[in-house]
Design a protein around this motif. Structure first.
Motif, mmCIF file in Angstrom:
data_model
loop_
_atom_site.group_PDB
_atom_site.id
_atom_site.type_symbol
_atom_site.label_atom_id
_atom_site.label_comp_id
_atom_site.label_asym_id
_atom_site.label_seq_id
_atom_site.Cartn_x
_atom_site.Cartn_y
_atom_site.Cartn_z
ATOM 1 N N ASP A 173 0.836 6.935 -6.986
ATOM 2 C CA ASP A 173 -0.448 7.599 -7.272
ATOM 3 C C ASP A 173 -1.615 6.670 -7.545
ATOM 4 O OD1 ASP A 173 0.432 10.188 -6.803
ATOM 5 O OD2 ASP A 173 1.200 10.406 -8.835
ATOM 6 N N PHE A 174 -1.629 5.515 -6.882
ATOM 7 C CA PHE A 174 -2.804 4.651 -6.909
ATOM 8 C C PHE A 174 -3.605 4.913 -5.640
ATOM 9 C CE2 PHE A 174 -0.065 2.017 -9.662
ATOM 10 C CZ PHE A 174 -0.958 1.707 -10.687
ATOM 11 N N LEU A 175 -4.911 4.754 -5.714
ATOM 12 C CA LEU A 175 -5.772 4.769 -4.546
ATOM 13 C C LEU A 175 -5.851 3.311 -4.105
ATOM 14 C CD1 LEU A 175 -7.660 6.334 -2.693
ATOM 15 C CD2 LEU A 175 -9.490 5.903 -4.344
ATOM 16 N N VAL A 176 -5.192 2.967 -2.992
ATOM 17 C CA VAL A 176 -4.998 1.571 -2.602
ATOM 18 C C VAL A 176 -5.911 1.169 -1.446
ATOM 19 C CG1 VAL A 176 -3.312 -0.169 -1.888
ATOM 20 C CG2 VAL A 176 -2.578 1.769 -3.298
ATOM 21 N N SER A 177 -6.592 0.028 -1.631
ATOM 22 C CA SER A 177 -7.371 -0.564 -0.547
ATOM 23 C C SER A 177 -6.768 -1.928 -0.232
ATOM 24 C CB SER A 177 -8.845 -0.683 -0.931
ATOM 25 O OG SER A 177 -8.997 -1.493 -2.069
ATOM 26 N N LYS B 40 0.838 -1.214 0.000
ATOM 27 C CA LYS B 40 0.000 0.000 0.000
ATOM 28 C C LYS B 40 0.866 1.255 0.000
ATOM 29 C CE LYS B 40 -3.850 2.270 2.263
ATOM 30 N NZ LYS B 40 -4.946 2.115 3.235
ATOM 31 N N ARG B 41 1.910 1.253 0.812
ATOM 32 C CA ARG B 41 2.785 2.433 0.882
ATOM 33 C C ARG B 41 3.449 2.697 -0.471
ATOM 34 N NH1 ARG B 41 5.925 1.133 4.956
ATOM 35 N NH2 ARG B 41 7.640 0.377 3.700
ATOM 36 N N ILE B 42 3.991 1.673 -1.076
ATOM 37 C CA ILE B 42 4.691 1.837 -2.362
ATOM 38 C C ILE B 42 3.716 2.254 -3.463
ATOM 39 C CG2 ILE B 42 5.988 0.629 -4.170
ATOM 40 C CD1 ILE B 42 7.095 -1.183 -1.843
ATOM 41 N N LEU B 43 2.588 1.559 -3.567
ATOM 42 C CA LEU B 43 1.635 1.849 -4.636
ATOM 43 C C LEU B 43 0.954 3.208 -4.450
ATOM 44 C CD1 LEU B 43 0.239 -1.753 -4.985
ATOM 45 C CD2 LEU B 43 1.543 -0.506 -6.726
#
Length: 121
Positions: free
Chosen positions: A25-29, A18-21
């Protein structure tokens, strides 16, 4: 912003991913189980999905998402610990777009997904 979901039983794997993605600039769930991931997908499908092959219900999750309206548009990465041909074929038959070797790190995720956010903008 493109949506990304990481489905893995490991808190560490999900947090690192999640931190990397998010930095890409991805919205990560996150989802810690196939059941939780499916519940999220019923509300809103992600553009990208990582599914851990060691998780119970992983193949069923992939197949179910593929059967949903717009499910064919999700890029699903089946995450494996080793390049086991049998596991890779099971993932492909279930509908995985591609594969990701675990453990992944910043270099790997940036190489695979770093240019996707630029291309989508």
């Amino acid at each position: 912003m493109q949506r990304f979901m990481i489905t893995d039983a490991s808190d560490v794997v999900r947090k690192v991913g999640k931190r990397i993605l998010s930095e890409l600039d991805f919205l990560v769930s996150e989802a810690s189980s196939a059941h939780e991931a499916f519940a999220h997908c019923q509300t809103q499908l992600p553009d990208y999905l990582i599914v851990d092959s060691g998780m119970e219900g992983a193949l069923e999750l992939i197949a179910t998402i593929r059967g949903m309206p717009d499910g064919k548009n999700v890029k699903i990465y089946y995450c494996v610990i080793e390049a086991d041909l049998k596991k890779l074929m099971q993932g492909k038959r279930a509908g995985a777009t591609d594969f990701l070797l675990k453990p992944f790190d910043r270099k790997i995720l940036t190489a695979i997904f770093g240019n996707r956010t630029v291309a989508a903008a």
